[in-house]
Motif scaffolding. Structure first.
Motif, PDB file in Angstrom:
ATOM      1  N   SER A  88       0.834  -1.210   0.000  1.00 23.83           N
ATOM      2  CA  SER A  88       0.000   0.000   0.000  1.00 23.83           C
ATOM      3  C   SER A  88       0.865   1.256   0.000  1.00 23.83           C
ATOM      4  CB  SER A  88      -0.962  -0.005   1.190  1.00 23.83           C
ATOM      5  OG  SER A  88      -0.290   0.284   2.411  1.00 23.83           O
ATOM      6  N   GLN A  89       1.965   1.232   0.713  1.00 23.61           N
ATOM      7  CA  GLN A  89       2.847   2.396   0.769  1.00 23.61           C
ATOM      8  C   GLN A  89       3.591   2.593  -0.551  1.00 23.61           C
ATOM      9  OE1 GLN A  89       2.530   4.511   3.593  1.00 23.61           O
ATOM     10  NE2 GLN A  89       0.873   3.020   3.626  1.00 23.61           N
ATOM     11  N   LEU A  90       4.025   1.499  -1.158  1.00 27.28           N
ATOM     12  CA  LEU A  90       4.684   1.594  -2.465  1.00 27.28           C
ATOM     13  C   LEU A  90       3.708   2.076  -3.532  1.00 27.28           C
ATOM     14  CD1 LEU A  90       6.893  -1.601  -2.478  1.00 27.28           C
ATOM     15  CD2 LEU A  90       7.649   0.777  -2.342  1.00 27.28           C
ATOM     16  N   HIS A  91       2.502   1.545  -3.514  1.00 27.84           N
ATOM     17  CA  HIS A  91       1.504   1.950  -4.502  1.00 27.84           C
ATOM     18  C   HIS A  91       1.189   3.439  -4.374  1.00 27.84           C
ATOM     19  CE1 HIS A  91      -0.104  -1.973  -6.221  1.00 27.84           C
ATOM     20  NE2 HIS A  91       0.957  -2.292  -5.500  1.00 27.84           N
ATOM     21  N   TYR A  92       1.179   3.937  -3.151  1.00 25.01           N
ATOM     22  CA  TYR A  92       0.969   5.364  -2.947  1.00 25.01           C
ATOM     23  C   TYR A  92       2.079   6.153  -3.655  1.00 25.01           C
ATOM     24  CZ  TYR A  92      -0.021   9.798  -0.678  1.00 25.01           C
ATOM     25  OH  TYR A  92      -0.336  11.120  -0.449  1.00 25.01           O
ATOM     26  N   ALA A  93       3.328   5.784  -3.401  1.00 25.13           N
ATOM     27  CA  ALA A  93       4.463   6.501  -4.002  1.00 25.13           C
ATOM     28  C   ALA A  93       4.447   6.420  -5.525  1.00 25.13           C
ATOM     29  CB  ALA A  93       5.781   5.944  -3.468  1.00 25.13           C
ATOM     30  N   TYR A  94       4.066   5.265  -6.064  1.00 26.59           N
ATOM     31  CA  TYR A  94       4.083   5.067  -7.508  1.00 26.59           C
ATOM     32  C   TYR A  94       2.882   5.682  -8.217  1.00 26.59           C
ATOM     33  CZ  TYR A  94       8.236   2.164  -7.638  1.00 26.59           C
ATOM     34  OH  TYR A  94       9.519   1.718  -7.565  1.00 26.59           O
ATOM     35  N   GLY A  95       1.887   6.159  -7.468  1.00 33.60           N
ATOM     36  CA  GLY A  95       0.837   6.935  -8.104  1.00 33.60           C
ATOM     37  C   GLY A  95      -0.554   6.340  -8.128  1.00 33.60           C
ATOM     38  N   ASP A  96      -0.812   5.298  -7.365  1.00 36.20           N
ATOM     39  CA  ASP A  96      -2.145   4.689  -7.390  1.00 36.20           C
ATOM     40  C   ASP A  96      -3.248   5.608  -6.872  1.00 36.20           C
ATOM     41  OD1 ASP A  96      -0.980   2.476  -8.468  1.00 36.20           O
ATOM     42  OD2 ASP A  96      -1.668   1.081  -6.919  1.00 36.20           O
ATOM     43  N   THR A  97      -2.890   6.687  -6.198  1.00 38.63           N
ATOM     44  CA  THR A  97      -3.909   7.603  -5.691  1.00 38.63           C
ATOM     45  C   THR A  97      -4.070   8.828  -6.597  1.00 38.63           C
ATOM     46  OG1 THR A  97      -2.328   8.743  -4.266  1.00 38.63           O
ATOM     47  CG2 THR A  97      -3.532   6.880  -3.307  1.00 38.63           C
ATOM     48  N   GLY A  98      -3.477   8.773  -7.796  1.00 40.14           N
ATOM     49  CA  GLY A  98      -3.657   9.856  -8.759  1.00 40.14           C
ATOM     50  C   GLY A  98      -2.428  10.691  -9.053  1.00 40.14           C
ATOM     51  N   ARG A  99      -1.351  10.476  -8.323  1.00 37.84           N
ATOM     52  CA  ARG A  99      -0.124  11.230  -8.571  1.00 37.84           C
ATOM     53  C   ARG A  99       1.073  10.387  -8.159  1.00 37.84           C
ATOM     54  NH1 ARG A  99       0.677  16.455  -8.915  1.00 37.84           N
ATOM     55  NH2 ARG A  99       2.589  16.250 -10.051  1.00 37.84           N
ATOM     56  N   SER A 100       2.019  10.253  -9.059  1.00 41.46           N
ATOM     57  CA  SER A 100       3.274   9.579  -8.752  1.00 41.46           C
ATOM     58  C   SER A 100       4.238  10.580  -8.115  1.00 41.46           C
ATOM     59  CB  SER A 100       3.892   9.026 -10.035  1.00 41.46           C
ATOM     60  OG  SER A 100       5.210   8.586  -9.812  1.00 41.46           O
ATOM     61  N   TYR A 101       5.059  10.089  -7.226  1.00 40.00           N
ATOM     62  CA  TYR A 101       6.108  10.915  -6.625  1.00 40.00           C
ATOM     63  C   TYR A 101       7.481  10.445  -7.105  1.00 40.00           C
ATOM     64  CZ  TYR A 101       2.298  12.636  -3.889  1.00 40.00           C
ATOM     65  OH  TYR A 101       1.114  13.212  -3.520  1.00 40.00           O
ATOM     66  N   ILE A 102       7.473   9.647  -8.177  1.00 42.61           N
ATOM     67  CA  ILE A 102       8.699   9.125  -8.781  1.00 42.61           C
ATOM     68  C   ILE A 102       8.912   9.869 -10.097  1.00 42.61           C
ATOM     69  CG2 ILE A 102       9.931   7.065  -9.545  1.00 42.61           C
ATOM     70  CD1 ILE A 102       8.853   6.908  -6.616  1.00 42.61           C
ATOM     71  N   VAL A 103      10.014  10.594 -10.199  1.00 42.69           N
ATOM     72  CA  VAL A 103      10.304  11.379 -11.393  1.00 42.69           C
ATOM     73  C   VAL A 103      10.376  10.466 -12.622  1.00 42.69           C
ATOM     74  CG1 VAL A 103      11.954  12.954 -12.501  1.00 42.69           C
ATOM     75  CG2 VAL A 103      11.558  13.099 -10.021  1.00 42.69           C
ATOM     76  N   GLY A 104       9.639  10.841 -13.655  1.00 50.26           N
ATOM     77  CA  GLY A 104       9.680  10.108 -14.918  1.00 50.26           C
ATOM     78  C   GLY A 104       8.888   8.825 -14.927  1.00 50.26           C
ATOM     79  N   PHE A 105       8.033   8.602 -13.935  1.00 53.06           N
ATOM     80  CA  PHE A 105       7.289   7.340 -13.875  1.00 53.06           C
ATOM     81  C   PHE A 105       5.875   7.572 -13.378  1.00 53.06           C
ATOM     82  CE2 PHE A 105       5.608   3.695 -11.661  1.00 53.06           C
ATOM     83  CZ  PHE A 105       5.811   2.684 -12.577  1.00 53.06           C
TER      84      PHE A 105
END
Length: 189
Positions: A88-105
């Motif tokens: 759940s925490q990884l999915h949050y960072a990768y953008g499952d809630t509408g915004r990714s916090y990973i540059v270029g991904f």
């Protein structure tokens, strides 16, 4: 509410000690850590369910703890619960809630991370403070860099001037990349 953040050793050290010895004292420390981190514990959550330990580099704490959760799960500690929480925490960072916090991904990734070299113009143009003030995206994309992340209310603006939320750092990426590798390795076996 009293905060119990400090353990006798860091959770990862306790995890390594448990891995080697299987002693209940280390197991209890790991379980106590996750009692604090999982919903209902001492660590507050954002409205979109990111564990919010501290404001500066909020995703760093969530992703590093997700890594420890995956290691604990691999060692038979609350396997399903800890893996689900880590994901759940990884999915949050990768953008499952509408915004990714990973540059270029991912969905709507950041384009203005607070990073001097990526905000400098292409060579041979000189790089100075003006580059930080550029209103457009950074000229150089830091593919795979995780930003610090949003505030406790999921508030975020993609602005290199907001270094609290848009900073990128090795310790921010360490847990995110280690957790991602852990998930990929689990899927292979």
């Amino acid at each position: 509410m009293a905060r119990r953040w400090v353990l006798k050793a860091l959770p990862l050290e306790k995890m390594l000690l448990y891995e080697e010895t299987k002693k209940d004292i280390y197991k209890k420390d790991i379980e106590d850590t996750f009692t604090m981190w999982l919903p209902g514990g001492d660590v507050p959550y954002s409205p979109k369910c990111m564990a919010f330990r501290l404001q500066w580099g909020a995703l760093r704490y969530a992703s590093n703890t997700a890594f420890i959760a995956l290691v604990a799960a691999d060692n038979g500690l609350h396997t399903e619960e800890y893996r689900k929480w880590a994901m759940s925490q990884l999915h949050y960072a990768y953008g499952d809630t509408g915004r990714s916090y990973i540059v270029g991904f991912g969905v709507n990734p950041p384009v203005k991370p607070h990073h001097r070299a990526s905000s400098c113009p292409m060579l041979p143009a000189p790089c100075g403070w003006d580059a930080q003030l550029n209103k457009g995206p950074n000229p150089h994309t830091l593919y795979g860099a995780m930003e610090g992340g949003p505030g406790q209310g999921d508030d975020y603006t993609d602005s290199r001037m907001d270094y609290v939320k848009n900073e990128v750092a090795c310790d921010y990426n360490a847990g995110m990349h280690a957790s991602t590798a852990g998930v990929l390795i689990i899927k292979q076996f």
